[in-house]
Design a protein around this motif. Sequence first.
Motif, mmCIF file in Angstrom:
data_model
loop_
_atom_site.group_PDB
_atom_site.id
_atom_site.type_symbol
_atom_site.label_atom_id
_atom_site.label_comp_id
_atom_site.label_asym_id
_atom_site.label_seq_id
_atom_site.Cartn_x
_atom_site.Cartn_y
_atom_site.Cartn_z
ATOM 1 N N ALA A 41 -9.170 -81.563 -3.749
ATOM 2 C CA ALA A 41 -7.711 -81.660 -3.756
ATOM 3 C C ALA A 41 -7.139 -81.135 -2.439
ATOM 4 O O ALA A 41 -6.245 -81.752 -1.854
ATOM 5 N N THR A 90 -3.321 -85.573 -6.023
ATOM 6 C CA THR A 90 -2.793 -84.470 -6.827
ATOM 7 C C THR A 90 -1.289 -84.369 -6.669
ATOM 8 O O THR A 90 -0.712 -84.888 -5.719
ATOM 9 N N ILE A 147 -1.861 -77.251 -9.663
ATOM 10 C CA ILE A 147 -2.308 -78.586 -9.272
ATOM 11 C C ILE A 147 -2.541 -79.415 -10.529
ATOM 12 O O ILE A 147 -3.198 -78.967 -11.463
ATOM 13 N N ARG A 148 -1.997 -80.618 -10.524
ATOM 14 C CA ARG A 148 -2.211 -81.559 -11.624
ATOM 15 C C ARG A 148 -2.596 -82.908 -11.033
ATOM 16 O O ARG A 148 -2.282 -83.219 -9.889
ATOM 17 N N VAL A 149 -3.272 -83.714 -11.847
ATOM 18 C CA VAL A 149 -3.711 -85.040 -11.422
ATOM 19 C C VAL A 149 -3.217 -86.042 -12.450
ATOM 20 O O VAL A 149 -3.427 -85.858 -13.654
#
Length: 55
Positions: free
Chosen positions: A24, A31, A38-40
């Motif tokens: 990331a 991301t 952090i998110r996806v």
Amino acid sequence: MKVLTVNDVSELLKLSKCKVYALAKKGEIPTVKIGGSIRVIQEELEYFLKGGEVK
């Protein structure tokens, strides 16, 4: 739209959480940051894994 955590991504890709964070940071997986985390987005990850580019 499904939003994945680093834990989710590490389980899906069979990678350690440290490796997911490293990918990331280098921009190798798509991301988004939400409140410092952090998110996806699952659809973007699937697109990326199929050979698409990181947006």
